[in-house]
Design a protein around this motif. Structure first.
Motif, PDB file in Angstrom:
ATOM      1  N   TYR A  30       0.646  -1.260  -0.076  1.00 23.98           N
ATOM      2  CA  TYR A  30       0.103  -0.064   0.082  1.00 23.98           C
ATOM      3  C   TYR A  30       0.787   0.991  -0.093  1.00 23.98           C
ATOM      4  CZ  TYR A  30      -4.452  -2.182   0.722  1.00 23.98           C
ATOM      5  OH  TYR A  30      -5.637  -2.816   0.507  1.00 23.98           O
ATOM      6  N   ALA A  31       1.933   1.299   0.611  1.00 24.99           N
ATOM      7  CA  ALA A  31       2.986   2.426   0.862  1.00 24.99           C
ATOM      8  C   ALA A  31       3.456   2.596  -0.461  1.00 24.99           C
ATOM      9  CB  ALA A  31       3.767   2.192   2.175  1.00 24.99           C
ATOM     10  N   GLY A  49     -13.625   3.465  -1.960  1.00 25.69           N
ATOM     11  CA  GLY A  49     -13.909   1.794  -1.487  1.00 25.69           C
ATOM     12  C   GLY A  49     -12.474   1.470  -0.545  1.00 25.69           C
ATOM     13  N   CYS A  50     -12.455   2.342   0.501  1.00 25.05           N
ATOM     14  CA  CYS A  50     -11.284   2.218   1.503  1.00 25.05           C
ATOM     15  C   CYS A  50     -11.325   1.020   2.289  1.00 25.05           C
ATOM     16  CB  CYS A  50     -11.609   3.361   2.361  1.00 25.05           C
ATOM     17  SG  CYS A  50     -12.886   3.710   3.652  1.00 25.05           S
ATOM     18  N   GLY A  51     -12.496   0.561   2.423  1.00 23.63           N
ATOM     19  CA  GLY A  51     -12.587  -0.775   3.304  1.00 23.63           C
ATOM     20  C   GLY A  51     -12.108  -0.302   4.693  1.00 23.63           C
ATOM     21  N   ALA A 110      -6.597  13.688  -6.230  1.00 18.80           N
ATOM     22  CA  ALA A 110      -6.130  12.453  -6.585  1.00 18.80           C
ATOM     23  C   ALA A 110      -7.215  11.371  -6.035  1.00 18.80           C
ATOM     24  CB  ALA A 110      -4.617  11.853  -6.139  1.00 18.80           C
ATOM     25  N   VAL A 111      -7.356  10.158  -6.759  1.00 14.87           N
ATOM     26  CA  VAL A 111      -8.287   9.126  -6.110  1.00 14.87           C
ATOM     27  C   VAL A 111      -7.488   7.742  -5.888  1.00 14.87           C
ATOM     28  CG1 VAL A 111     -10.308   7.665  -6.283  1.00 14.87           C
ATOM     29  CG2 VAL A 111     -10.150  10.131  -7.036  1.00 14.87           C
ATOM     30  N   PHE A 112      -7.380   7.181  -4.839  1.00 15.98           N
ATOM     31  CA  PHE A 112      -6.634   5.845  -4.624  1.00 15.98           C
ATOM     32  C   PHE A 112      -7.954   5.017  -4.558  1.00 15.98           C
ATOM     33  CE2 PHE A 112      -4.775   2.605  -2.025  1.00 15.98           C
ATOM     34  CZ  PHE A 112      -3.448   2.411  -2.924  1.00 15.98           C
ATOM     35  N   ALA A 113      -7.787   3.743  -5.356  1.00 15.78           N
ATOM     36  CA  ALA A 113      -8.852   2.820  -5.092  1.00 15.78           C
ATOM     37  C   ALA A 113      -8.315   1.378  -5.090  1.00 15.78           C
ATOM     38  CB  ALA A 113      -9.493   2.822  -6.335  1.00 15.78           C
ATOM     39  N   ALA A 114      -8.036   0.951  -3.917  1.00 15.99           N
ATOM     40  CA  ALA A 114      -7.549  -0.508  -3.942  1.00 15.99           C
ATOM     41  C   ALA A 114      -8.568  -1.552  -4.154  1.00 15.99           C
ATOM     42  CB  ALA A 114      -6.817  -0.465  -2.576  1.00 15.99           C
ATOM     43  N   GLY A 115      -8.403  -2.630  -4.811  1.00 17.44           N
ATOM     44  CA  GLY A 115      -9.531  -3.642  -4.866  1.00 17.44           C
ATOM     45  C   GLY A 115     -10.830  -3.251  -5.314  1.00 17.44           C
ATOM     46  N   LEU A 116     -10.772  -1.884  -5.937  1.00 17.85           N
ATOM     47  CA  LEU A 116     -12.122  -1.504  -6.261  1.00 17.85           C
ATOM     48  C   LEU A 116     -12.959  -1.885  -7.511  1.00 17.85           C
ATOM     49  CD1 LEU A 116     -14.623   0.591  -5.284  1.00 17.85           C
ATOM     50  CD2 LEU A 116     -13.444   2.384  -6.687  1.00 17.85           C
ATOM     51  N   VAL A 117     -12.218  -1.778  -8.536  1.00 15.67           N
ATOM     52  CA  VAL A 117     -12.686  -1.947  -9.937  1.00 15.67           C
ATOM     53  C   VAL A 117     -13.375  -3.087 -10.190  1.00 15.67           C
ATOM     54  CG1 VAL A 117     -10.570  -2.876 -11.113  1.00 15.67           C
ATOM     55  CG2 VAL A 117     -11.784  -1.237 -12.354  1.00 15.67           C
ATOM     56  N   ALA A 118     -13.096  -4.433  -9.590  1.00 18.85           N
ATOM     57  CA  ALA A 118     -13.619  -5.507  -9.911  1.00 18.85           C
ATOM     58  C   ALA A 118     -14.819  -5.594  -9.214  1.00 18.85           C
ATOM     59  CB  ALA A 118     -12.797  -6.800  -9.085  1.00 18.85           C
ATOM     60  N   ARG A 135      -9.619  16.947  -9.998  1.00 19.43           N
ATOM     61  CA  ARG A 135      -9.491  18.215 -10.810  1.00 19.43           C
ATOM     62  C   ARG A 135      -8.954  17.842 -11.749  1.00 19.43           C
ATOM     63  NH1 ARG A 135      -4.155  18.694 -10.979  1.00 19.43           N
ATOM     64  NH2 ARG A 135      -2.881  17.971  -9.264  1.00 19.43           N
ATOM     65  N   PRO A 136      -8.983  18.789 -13.087  1.00 18.10           N
ATOM     66  CA  PRO A 136      -8.300  18.411 -14.311  1.00 18.10           C
ATOM     67  C   PRO A 136      -6.822  18.222 -14.015  1.00 18.10           C
ATOM     68  CG  PRO A 136      -9.811  20.343 -14.513  1.00 18.10           C
ATOM     69  CD  PRO A 136      -9.905  20.120 -13.212  1.00 18.10           C
ATOM     70  N   GLY A 137      -6.184  17.062 -14.554  1.00 21.66           N
ATOM     71  CA  GLY A 137      -4.861  16.930 -14.548  1.00 21.66           C
ATOM     72  C   GLY A 137      -4.591  16.013 -13.184  1.00 21.66           C
ATOM     73  N   GLY A 138      -5.616  15.714 -12.317  1.00 21.50           N
ATOM     74  CA  GLY A 138      -5.623  15.032 -11.196  1.00 21.50           C
ATOM     75  C   GLY A 138      -5.226  13.353 -11.761  1.00 21.50           C
ATOM     76  N   SER A 139      -4.924  12.480 -10.557  1.00 21.80           N
ATOM     77  CA  SER A 139      -4.510  11.105 -10.712  1.00 21.80           C
ATOM     78  C   SER A 139      -5.581  10.156 -10.144  1.00 21.80           C
ATOM     79  CB  SER A 139      -3.302  11.205 -10.038  1.00 21.80           C
ATOM     80  OG  SER A 139      -2.202  11.942 -10.611  1.00 21.80           O
ATOM     81  N   LEU A 140      -5.325   9.198 -10.650  1.00 16.99           N
ATOM     82  CA  LEU A 140      -6.163   7.922 -10.261  1.00 16.99           C
ATOM     83  C   LEU A 140      -5.194   6.525 -10.185  1.00 16.99           C
ATOM     84  CD1 LEU A 140      -8.871   6.461  -9.756  1.00 16.99           C
ATOM     85  CD2 LEU A 140      -8.790   5.929 -12.215  1.00 16.99           C
ATOM     86  N   ALA A 141      -5.137   5.992  -8.936  1.00 16.64           N
ATOM     87  CA  ALA A 141      -4.519   4.664  -8.809  1.00 16.64           C
ATOM     88  C   ALA A 141      -5.412   3.549  -8.759  1.00 16.64           C
ATOM     89  CB  ALA A 141      -3.583   4.850  -7.742  1.00 16.64           C
ATOM     90  N   LEU A 142      -5.574   2.552  -9.332  1.00 15.66           N
ATOM     91  CA  LEU A 142      -6.176   1.374  -9.416  1.00 15.66           C
ATOM     92  C   LEU A 142      -5.057   0.235  -8.838  1.00 15.66           C
ATOM     93  CD1 LEU A 142      -8.282   1.552 -12.407  1.00 15.66           C
ATOM     94  CD2 LEU A 142      -8.918   2.054 -10.330  1.00 15.66           C
TER      95      LEU A 142
END
Length: 199
Positions: A30-31, A49-51, A110-118, A135-142
């Motif tokens: 995670y880190a 989906g922070c669990g 930014a959005v962090f999404a662990a195990g969410l997409v499934a 925001r425009p240019g912001g990030s997503l981590a799946l």
């Protein structure tokens, strides 16, 4: 509430109490994933989906005291487990559905999404909703702390080419929802797809 939502809630409610003890060694993964998100001091980040909130401590460390960390989850039992673990000290916990997030447009960097997409009932729509709050240019981590093949083996199923997280499936799915994939890693030890919000 849809049948999809009910199934997700039932699945995670039954597992919430011992979720962290079932996966005690995931912390470093995670880190490392949070580090690749490129957050800065003062950023605003959503853990979708922070669990039980396992990403909240590294997210807080990344954005510092001046940043904003919010963990949103559909399952109350998971949020209660996060509270018992004291992870509310690292971020605000919100009972919410990623299909209709209770946040204004462009609220996060930014959005962090662990195990969410499934677990998304309507992935294209749900990824568009995540885009809305960034925001425009912001990030997503799946992210997932183990790769697709290892997860399929753990679950006793075969990995199929039409898997949503396979790069040939995920890249156009993200693009259709307004995200541009910038990196993709699917290894035994982790799955991590990073994307940037396109305008």
């Amino acid at each position: 509430m849809s049948d999809d939502h009910t199934r997700v809630q039932e699945f995670f409610t039954a597992r919430a109490a011992d979720w962290d003890s079932r996966f005690p060694d995931d912390g470093p993964a995670y880190a490392a994933a949070v580090a690749e998100l490129g957050l800065r001091e003062g950023d605003r980040v959503l853990d979708a989906g922070c669990g039980t909130g396992r990403a909240l401590p590294p997210l807080r460390a990344a954005v510092g005291a001046s940043g904003v960390v919010v963990g949103a989850d559909l399952t109350l039992a998971m949020l209660e487990a996060a509270l018992r673990a004291g992870r509310d000290r690292d971020g605000r916990l919100v009972l919410a559905d990623v299909a209709a997030l209770p946040f204004g447009s462009e609220s996060f960097d930014a959005v962090f999404a662990a195990g969410l997409v499934a677990h998304l009932p309507h992935p294209a729509e749900n990824l568009r909703e995540l885009r809305r709050v960034v925001r425009p240019g912001g990030s997503l981590a799946l992210f997932h702390p183990i790769g697709r093949a290892a997860l399929a083996a753990r679950q006793g199923r075969r990995l199929t080419p039409d898997d949503l997280r396979a790069e040939p499936s995920l890249r156009p799915l993200l693009a259709g929802a307004g995200w541009r994939m910038t990196s993709y890693a699917d290894e035994d030890a982790r799955f991590l797809a990073l994307a940037v919000r396109e305008d």
